[in-house]
Design an enzyme around this catalytic site. Structure first.
Site, PDB file in Angstrom:
ATOM      1  N   SER A  40       0.903  -1.309  -0.036  1.00 38.18           N
ATOM      2  CA  SER A  40      -0.153  -0.086  -0.142  1.00 38.18           C
ATOM      3  C   SER A  40       0.765   1.347   0.046  1.00 38.18           C
ATOM      4  O   SER A  40       0.511   2.306  -0.314  1.00 38.18           O
ATOM      5  CB  SER A  40      -0.897  -0.062   1.307  1.00 38.18           C
ATOM      6  OG  SER A  40      -0.211  -0.070   2.317  1.00 38.18           O
ATOM      7  N   ASP A  93      -3.001   6.917  11.645  1.00 41.72           N
ATOM      8  CA  ASP A  93      -2.325   6.097  10.819  1.00 41.72           C
ATOM      9  C   ASP A  93      -0.885   6.785  10.652  1.00 41.72           C
ATOM     10  O   ASP A  93      -0.809   7.764   9.963  1.00 41.72           O
ATOM     11  CB  ASP A  93      -3.130   5.920   9.475  1.00 41.72           C
ATOM     12  CG  ASP A  93      -2.156   5.335   8.414  1.00 41.72           C
ATOM     13  OD1 ASP A  93      -1.192   5.217   8.687  1.00 41.72           O
ATOM     14  OD2 ASP A  93      -2.820   4.952   7.509  1.00 41.72           O
ATOM     15  N   HIS A 153       0.999   5.562   6.418  1.00 43.72           N
ATOM     16  CA  HIS A 153       0.700   6.050   5.255  1.00 43.72           C
ATOM     17  C   HIS A 153       0.905   7.457   5.148  1.00 43.72           C
ATOM     18  O   HIS A 153       1.034   8.139   6.125  1.00 43.72           O
ATOM     19  CB  HIS A 153      -0.830   5.818   4.814  1.00 43.72           C
ATOM     20  CG  HIS A 153      -0.903   4.228   4.883  1.00 43.72           C
ATOM     21  ND1 HIS A 153      -1.472   3.356   5.801  1.00 43.72           N
ATOM     22  CD2 HIS A 153      -0.584   3.343   3.714  1.00 43.72           C
ATOM     23  CE1 HIS A 153      -1.501   2.128   5.483  1.00 43.72           C
ATOM     24  NE2 HIS A 153      -0.830   2.048   3.997  1.00 43.72           N
TER      25      HIS A 153
END
Ligand code: NAG
Ligand code: NAG
Ligand code: NAG
Ligand code: NAG
Length: 437
Positions: free
Chosen positions: A169, A413, A416
């Site tokens: 990702s 998070d 990311h």
């Protein structure tokens, strides 16, 4: 498709063994090389020898430089060939990864609202991030300036071609950034972005070109290949690179990047001999960095076999760092990237120690590569950017509980990155190395 969330204490030691992927690779090639170097040592000056070491043992600038030794052996012939897509050379032989972040009000290169392709987990402004400072940092190498990203030039070079990002990702974040950087050069009704499963394809009809993302978080065939499946114990199948590799055939520019599935919550990876269908699975546990070595070695051998160094290019983006523990940069004991708006200014900062053995493994494997894989060494420089993660400003896939809402840090998070942001810089490096290697 979310990465595994358990956090692990990193106990990978500096002296971790790498025997498994070394085995059987002390090839006649290495022997010949050593003999050649010895020969040169006798005949020539020390400088010349170290030059050869440079040409053979560095990953990112070795394949187009030398004129003098190229006729000595066929091994060195590829050295003088111009890399595909190159239109110039790097300024003063500059190490573009050595530099610093500078504030620049003319940044970002594109606005979040201008790019319709940013996924909800990366669109931080849309999900309420109050500050914008994280978008206005530009990477300034010490020895030169990065060439300005030119989307028209890039798209012209991709005419009739395919570029593909392969990985996890984080690599997908770099992919989306690339689509955001490029799409402006494509007219409105001649472009589209399609998802199919975890894979994505951006098509630019006028150019007959595609920019694609292919999900392979552990590169080899693995039990993480079906991203909906929640897995705790990671298994990769030895020698299985073709399972994914067959989908990369015919691609002109490949960009690999994977780390997070290797690094979080795992110290050991299971290597499967045989197949996933076997009733009794033949599995051995090896240290993560050792398994990582196996995977990138598989990738490298795949490139040697399937890619044409005269016409195609391969990039490898190094590990994307996390900021889950503020104790790593001397912050509050229980903090993470939440509410961080400033950069880490300690130039020696590295952070997550587990990435060091992996970095060593990458150097070691790529030093043996016969295909020029261009290494984008982004780990440390991205490590300064604790301000730039998605944090709590993203779409939540499951509704938040009142306890979580009361404690935003618990769901931030810190893996990311917001877009526009840090992955744009990785693509500026890619642009620089593609056209001005
Ligand atoms: C970008 O590249 C195109 C095509 O090579 C060229 O015509 C144009 O001048 C470039 N733009 C800039 C700002 O350098
Ligand atoms: C379009 O690109 C593909 C490669 O991606 C190539 O095989 C094909 O010939 C191209 N078609 C045209 C019309 O240029
Ligand atoms: C966020 O940081 C600011 C200072 O940078 C501080 O005043 C504020 O209390 C912090 N907020 C939270 C929720 O931690
Ligand atoms: C990448 O850069 C770091 C410094 O930021 C350095 O320690 C490391 O050796 C480099 N890795 C490679 C493979 O060049």
């Amino acid at each position: 498709m979310k990465p595994p969330l358990s956090s692990s204490p990193c106990s990978a030691s500096a002296s971790a063994s790498t025997t498994l992927f070394r085995k059987g690779r002390l090839s006649p090639y290495l022997f010949t090389l050593l003999a050649f170097i010895l020969f040169i040592t006798i005949l020539q000056s020390e400088d010349f020898t170290s030059y050869i070491f440079h040409a053979e043992f560095t990953t990112d600038r070795s394949f187009h430089r030398d004129q003098t030794i190229s006729s000595s052996t066929s091994k060195f012939e590829k050295v003088e060939e111009k890399l595909a897509f190159a239109i110039g050379e790097s300024e003063n032989n500059c190490d573009i990864f050595h530099g610093l972040w500078v504030q620049d009000e003319s940044w970002p290169i594109y606005e979040e609202w201008e790019c319709p392709y940013i996924q909800p987990q990366l669109a931080c402004q849309a999900y309420g991030r109050p500050d914008k400072g994280y978008q206005q940092w530009r990477w300034q190498p010490y020895g030169c300036s990065l060439p300005r990203f030119n989307a028209t030039l890039f798209m012209e070079s991709l005419r009739g071609k395919r570029m593909m990002f392969v990985g996890d990702s984080l690599n997908r974040g770099q992919y989306i950034s690339m689509v955001c950087l490029l799409h402006r050069a494509v007219s409105e009704n001649a472009k589209s972005l399609k998802n199919s499963g975890p894979n994505m394809v951006f098509t630019a009809k006028d150019y007959n070109a595609t920019v694609e993302f292919y999900w392979a978080p552990l590169l080899l065939e693995s039990n993480a290949d079906h991203p909906k499946k929640k897995i705790t114990d990671r298994i990769i199948r030895k020698g299985s690179i073709d399972v994914h590799g067959k989908h990369w055939k015919g691609v002109d520019i490949l960009v690999f990047g994977c780390y997070v599935w290797w690094a979080r919550g795992v110290e050991y990876i299971n290597i499967l001999r045989g197949t996933f269908e076997d009733e009794v699975k033949d599995v051995v546990k090896v240290r993560t960095e050792e398994a990582y070595g196996l995977a990138i070695e598989g990738m490298m051998e795949w490139c040697e076999k399937n890619m044409d160094p005269k016409k195609t290019r391969v990039f490898f983006t190094s590990m994307s760092p996390f900021h889950q523990k503020s104790s790593e940069w001397g912050g509050l004991p229980d903090g993470n990237c939440y509410n961080e708006t400033t950069l880490i200014d300690d130039p020696t900062y590295w952070g997550y120690e587990c990435s060091k053995p992996i970095m060593r493994v990458i150097s070691e494997v790529f030093s043996r590569s016969q295909f020029p894989i261009i290494f984008l060494n982004v780990t440390q420089l991205s490590g300064y950017r604790k301000d730039a993660h998605s944090s709590v400003y993203k779409k939540q896939w499951v509704p938040l509980t009142p306890e979580k809402i009361a404690n935003p840090m618990s769901y931030a998070d810190c893996v990311h990155w917001c877009l526009p942001g840090v992955p744009d810089t990785w693509n500026e490096f890619l642009f620089s190395k593609l056209f001005y290697p």
